[in-house]
Design a protein around this motif. Structure first.
Motif, PDB file in Angstrom:
ATOM      1  N   UNK A  42     -24.869 -39.492  -0.893  1.00 36.41           N
ATOM      2  CA  UNK A  42     -25.448 -40.764  -1.349  1.00 36.41           C
ATOM      3  C   UNK A  42     -26.092 -40.595  -2.727  1.00 36.41           C
ATOM      4  N   UNK A  43     -25.681 -41.444  -3.648  1.00 35.30           N
ATOM      5  CA  UNK A  43     -26.101 -41.333  -5.044  1.00 35.30           C
ATOM      6  C   UNK A  43     -26.586 -42.699  -5.512  1.00 35.30           C
ATOM      7  N   UNK A  44     -27.803 -42.746  -6.029  1.00 32.99           N
ATOM      8  CA  UNK A  44     -28.340 -43.999  -6.553  1.00 32.99           C
ATOM      9  C   UNK A  44     -28.116 -44.081  -8.055  1.00 32.99           C
ATOM     10  N   UNK A  45     -27.671 -45.266  -8.468  1.00 30.31           N
ATOM     11  CA  UNK A  45     -27.456 -45.540  -9.884  1.00 30.31           C
ATOM     12  C   UNK A  45     -28.377 -46.671 -10.319  1.00 30.31           C
ATOM     13  N   UNK A  46     -28.771 -46.613 -11.572  1.00 34.84           N
ATOM     14  CA  UNK A  46     -29.587 -47.654 -12.187  1.00 34.84           C
ATOM     15  C   UNK A  46     -28.892 -48.025 -13.486  1.00 34.84           C
ATOM     16  N   UNK A  47     -28.450 -49.281 -13.587  1.00 33.71           N
ATOM     17  CA  UNK A  47     -27.685 -49.726 -14.761  1.00 33.71           C
ATOM     18  C   UNK A  47     -26.481 -48.824 -15.026  1.00 33.71           C
ATOM     19  N   UNK A  48     -25.773 -48.482 -13.976  1.00 32.36           N
ATOM     20  CA  UNK A  48     -24.564 -47.654 -14.053  1.00 32.36           C
ATOM     21  C   UNK A  48     -24.813 -46.219 -14.524  1.00 32.36           C
ATOM     22  N   UNK A  49     -26.069 -45.766 -14.488  1.00 31.55           N
ATOM     23  CA  UNK A  49     -26.416 -44.396 -14.862  1.00 31.55           C
ATOM     24  C   UNK A  49     -27.004 -43.696 -13.640  1.00 31.55           C
ATOM     25  N   UNK A  50     -26.767 -42.400 -13.462  1.00 32.16           N
ATOM     26  CA  UNK A  50     -27.346 -41.673 -12.325  1.00 32.16           C
ATOM     27  C   UNK A  50     -28.873 -41.751 -12.339  1.00 32.16           C
ATOM     28  N   UNK A  51     -29.442 -42.102 -11.184  1.00 35.13           N
ATOM     29  CA  UNK A  51     -30.896 -42.221 -11.037  1.00 35.13           C
ATOM     30  C   UNK A  51     -31.431 -41.070 -10.177  1.00 35.13           C
ATOM     31  N   UNK A  52     -30.963 -40.997  -8.940  1.00 35.59           N
ATOM     32  CA  UNK A  52     -31.310 -39.894  -8.046  1.00 35.59           C
ATOM     33  C   UNK A  52     -30.252 -39.825  -6.955  1.00 35.59           C
ATOM     34  N   UNK A  53     -30.234 -38.716  -6.246  1.00 39.14           N
ATOM     35  CA  UNK A  53     -29.305 -38.618  -5.122  1.00 39.14           C
ATOM     36  C   UNK A  53     -29.963 -37.898  -3.959  1.00 39.14           C
ATOM     37  N   UNK A  54     -29.395 -38.125  -2.780  1.00 41.72           N
ATOM     38  CA  UNK A  54     -29.904 -37.545  -1.538  1.00 41.72           C
ATOM     39  C   UNK A  54     -28.934 -36.446  -1.118  1.00 41.72           C
ATOM     40  N   UNK A  55     -29.433 -35.236  -1.056  1.00 44.22           N
ATOM     41  CA  UNK A  55     -28.573 -34.093  -0.788  1.00 44.22           C
ATOM     42  C   UNK A  55     -29.036 -33.337   0.453  1.00 44.22           C
ATOM     43  N   UNK A  56     -28.424 -33.623   1.605  1.00 45.90           N
ATOM     44  CA  UNK A  56     -28.779 -32.864   2.807  1.00 45.90           C
ATOM     45  C   UNK A  56     -28.085 -31.505   2.808  1.00 45.90           C
ATOM     46  N   UNK A  57     -28.848 -30.466   3.085  1.00 47.22           N
ATOM     47  CA  UNK A  57     -28.289 -29.126   3.217  1.00 47.22           C
ATOM     48  C   UNK A  57     -28.446 -28.710   4.677  1.00 47.22           C
ATOM     49  N   UNK A  58     -27.403 -28.936   5.448  1.00 45.12           N
ATOM     50  CA  UNK A  58     -27.468 -28.598   6.876  1.00 45.12           C
ATOM     51  C   UNK A  58     -27.606 -27.089   7.067  1.00 45.12           C
ATOM     52  N   UNK A  59     -26.972 -26.341   6.206  1.00 45.43           N
ATOM     53  CA  UNK A  59     -27.022 -24.879   6.304  1.00 45.43           C
ATOM     54  C   UNK A  59     -28.454 -24.359   6.118  1.00 45.43           C
TER      55      UNK A  59
END
Length: 123
Positions: A42-59
């Motif tokens: 899941x990646x959040x964009x703001x005005x078509x630019x990367x804003x933040x993302x959610x990175x689960x590391x199950x390992x």
């Protein structure tokens, strides 16, 4: 349903609960961000630019909220983890109770305010 939402709903616990809580906080506070599914997360964009993302590391057992403009963030830097990453920093959570909403929302707000300084202008 968006692919990113399906991804979140299909995660095992405790990742699903953490990701859903983060999604509610981010989208409820910043309705102008756009949730997309990029690089299989899941990646959040703001005005078509990367804003933040959610990175689960199950390992490794955590979820990172990763900030794209981390070099320009000044608040709560003691909580931001770089771990040999040159461009991004993150807030890391091992369980739902670890999510400090004040810290998260303050850092997100600071990143969001960078749009007024031209960091998230449309190309």
């Amino acid at each position: 349903m968006k692919p990113a939402e399906a991804y979140i709903l299909n995660q095992p616990e405790p990742f699903k609960s953490m990701l859903m809580h983060l999604q509610i906080l981010i989208e409820g506070t910043f309705p102008d961000v756009d949730l997309q599914f990029k690089w299989k997360i899941p990646f959040y964009y703001l005005n078509d630019k990367p804003f933040c993302y959610l990175n689960p590391s199950k390992k490794k057992g955590y979820v990172d909220v990763v900030f794209w403009v981390s070099a320009h963030l000044t608040k709560y830097n003691e909580y931001l983890i770089s771990e040999n990453r040159k461009v991004v920093k993150s807030l890391r959570y091992f369980k739902l109770e670890d999510i400090n909403e004040e810290i998260l929302l303050t850092v997100l707000d600071e990143a969001h305010q960078l749009k007024d300084k031209g960091f998230y202008k449309r190309s």
